[in-house]
Scaffold this motif. Structure first.
Motif, PDB file in Angstrom:
ATOM      1  N   THR A 157      29.877  -6.220 -23.454  1.00  0.00           N
ATOM      2  CA  THR A 157      30.031  -6.595 -22.042  1.00  0.00           C
ATOM      3  C   THR A 157      29.204  -7.845 -21.760  1.00  0.00           C
ATOM      4  N   GLY A 200      28.299 -11.406 -19.123  1.00  0.00           N
ATOM      5  CA  GLY A 200      28.999 -12.555 -18.557  1.00  0.00           C
ATOM      6  C   GLY A 200      29.842 -13.306 -19.576  1.00  0.00           C
ATOM      7  N   THR A 201      29.324 -13.419 -20.785  1.00  0.00           N
ATOM      8  CA  THR A 201      30.019 -14.178 -21.834  1.00  0.00           C
ATOM      9  C   THR A 201      31.410 -13.636 -22.118  1.00  0.00           C
ATOM     10  N   ASP A 261      26.826  -0.404 -25.284  1.00  0.00           N
ATOM     11  CA  ASP A 261      25.676   0.083 -24.515  1.00  0.00           C
ATOM     12  C   ASP A 261      26.046   0.462 -23.085  1.00  0.00           C
ATOM     13  N   HIS A 285      18.492 -10.521 -28.589  1.00  0.00           N
ATOM     14  CA  HIS A 285      18.950  -9.130 -28.707  1.00  0.00           C
ATOM     15  C   HIS A 285      20.450  -9.068 -29.000  1.00  0.00           C
ATOM     16  N   GLY A 335      23.576  -5.967 -28.695  1.00  0.00           N
ATOM     17  CA  GLY A 335      23.599  -4.741 -27.930  1.00  0.00           C
ATOM     18  C   GLY A 335      22.384  -4.826 -27.024  1.00  0.00           C
ATOM     19  N   ARG A 378      21.094 -11.247 -12.253  1.00  0.00           N
ATOM     20  CA  ARG A 378      22.132 -12.022 -11.561  1.00  0.00           C
ATOM     21  C   ARG A 378      23.343 -11.156 -11.180  1.00  0.00           C
ATOM     22  N   LYS A 396      21.735 -20.188 -24.370  1.00  0.00           N
ATOM     23  CA  LYS A 396      21.770 -19.416 -25.615  1.00  0.00           C
ATOM     24  C   LYS A 396      21.392 -20.253 -26.845  1.00  0.00           C
TER      25      LYS A 396
HETATM   26  C1  F6R Z   1      26.405  -6.350 -23.681  1.00  0.00           C
HETATM   27  C2  F6R Z   1      25.331  -6.505 -24.640  1.00  0.00           C
HETATM   28  C3  F6R Z   1      24.383  -7.651 -24.587  1.00  0.00           C
HETATM   29  C4  F6R Z   1      24.998  -8.974 -24.101  1.00  0.00           C
HETATM   30  C5  F6R Z   1      23.909 -10.024 -23.979  1.00  0.00           C
HETATM   31  C6  F6R Z   1      24.455 -11.336 -23.430  1.00  0.00           C
HETATM   32  O1  F6R Z   1      27.171  -5.190 -23.985  1.00  0.00           O
HETATM   33  O2  F6R Z   1      25.196  -5.670 -25.460  1.00  0.00           O
HETATM   34  O3  F6R Z   1      23.829  -7.839 -25.859  1.00  0.00           O
HETATM   35  O4  F6R Z   1      25.987  -9.387 -24.993  1.00  0.00           O
HETATM   36  O5  F6R Z   1      22.891  -9.556 -23.149  1.00  0.00           O
HETATM   37  O6  F6R Z   1      24.843 -11.150 -22.100  1.00  0.00           O
HETATM   38  P1  F6R Z   1      25.523 -12.309 -21.272  1.00  0.00           P
HETATM   39  O7  F6R Z   1      26.878 -12.514 -21.890  1.00  0.00           O
HETATM   40  O8  F6R Z   1      25.624 -11.766 -19.874  1.00  0.00           O
HETATM   41  O9  F6R Z   1      24.665 -13.497 -21.407  1.00  0.00           O
END
Ligand code: F6R
Length: 238
Positions: free
Chosen positions: A36, A38-39, A63, A133, A135, A162, A197
């Protein structure tokens, strides 16, 4: 690790969606590990428009936040239904996420049993946190860990605030699939976009391998496709 870098986030999202579509077309009964955040929004938008049947697939999400029920708008159960599962033909009893309700240790143990029953995962989709990290396996997590309850780091709480009204609303804990299960997946697709990132991607790919950077564990896996936009790839010496 195999790197593919695109000019725009949108092109990266579409390519990662195509990798998943190809997996499902080749092997309709694939077990897919979903992510899940934002990405993934653009990826799910692209994937649900593709002519792919998910009817026979089984899905395991990475998760869920501790304390959020499936109908809470910020729960990952809700996210997945809203952005993806409600728009595809996957069978309801083939959808798995750790429960955010009840005893979190029991939720983790139950998820671990399900993974043992239906795993290993054929294709695991991953994002990456600004702290490396994967997950919700935060820095310090063991590379052979199973599904577990984890305390979210300050960096993660700040980054994910956010999506909530304010920082105090972000749950402090989550149940996450462990790095051990992630590394058992036959194939991994990691999608990262944006300059926020770039440091984490560099640490994952070129920094020392160790628990301080959970994503560095992926360098021990034989089949990882890293899909990036130029901003996320900016610090790599590719
Ligand atoms: C989501 C997850 C996290 C996100 C990470 C990036 O299921 O396990 O590892 O992939 O926190 O989140 P965003 O895409 O919102 O920057």
């Amino acid at each position: 690790m195999n790197f593919t870098v695109f000019d725009t986030p949108n092109a990266a999202e579409i390519y990662a969606a195509e990798l998943i579509a190809a997996q499902v077309q080749l092997q309709p009964e694939s077990v897919i590990g979903w992510a899940t955040g934002g990405t993934m929004l653009g990826l799910y938008d692209a994937l649900r428009r593709m002519d792919v049947s998910f009817k026979q697939t089984r899905g395991f999400n990475l998760d869920e936040y501790v304390g959020l029920g499936p109908d809470h708008p910020q729960s990952y159960h809700h996210y997945m239904r809203n952005h993806f599962f409600d728009h595809i033909d996957i069978a309801a009893d083939h959808i798995h996420l750790p429960s955010g309700l009840g005893n979190p240790q029991e939720s983790a143990a139950q998820y671990e049993r399900l993974l043992a029953q239906y795993g290993p995962i054929d294709l695991q989709l991953l994002g990456i946190g600004q702290n490396g990290h994967i997950g919700f396996n935060e820095p310090g997590a063991a590379f052979d860990g199973g599904t577990q309850v984890t305390a979210l780091s300050d960096t993660t709480i700040a980054a994910n605030s956010r999506f909530f009204d304010d920082k105090t609303q972000v749950p402090k804990d989550a149940v996450t699939m462990g790095i051990g299960a992630i590394l058992k997946a036959r194939k991994i697709v990691l999608l990262a976009c944006g300059s926020v990132k770039a440091d984490a991607v560099k640490a994952m790919a070129e920094g020392p391998i160790g628990r301080f950077c959970p994503a560095s564990s992926l360098r021990g896996h034989p089949n990882v496709a890293v899909v990036l936009d130029q901003a996320a790839a900016a610090h790599l010496s590719l």
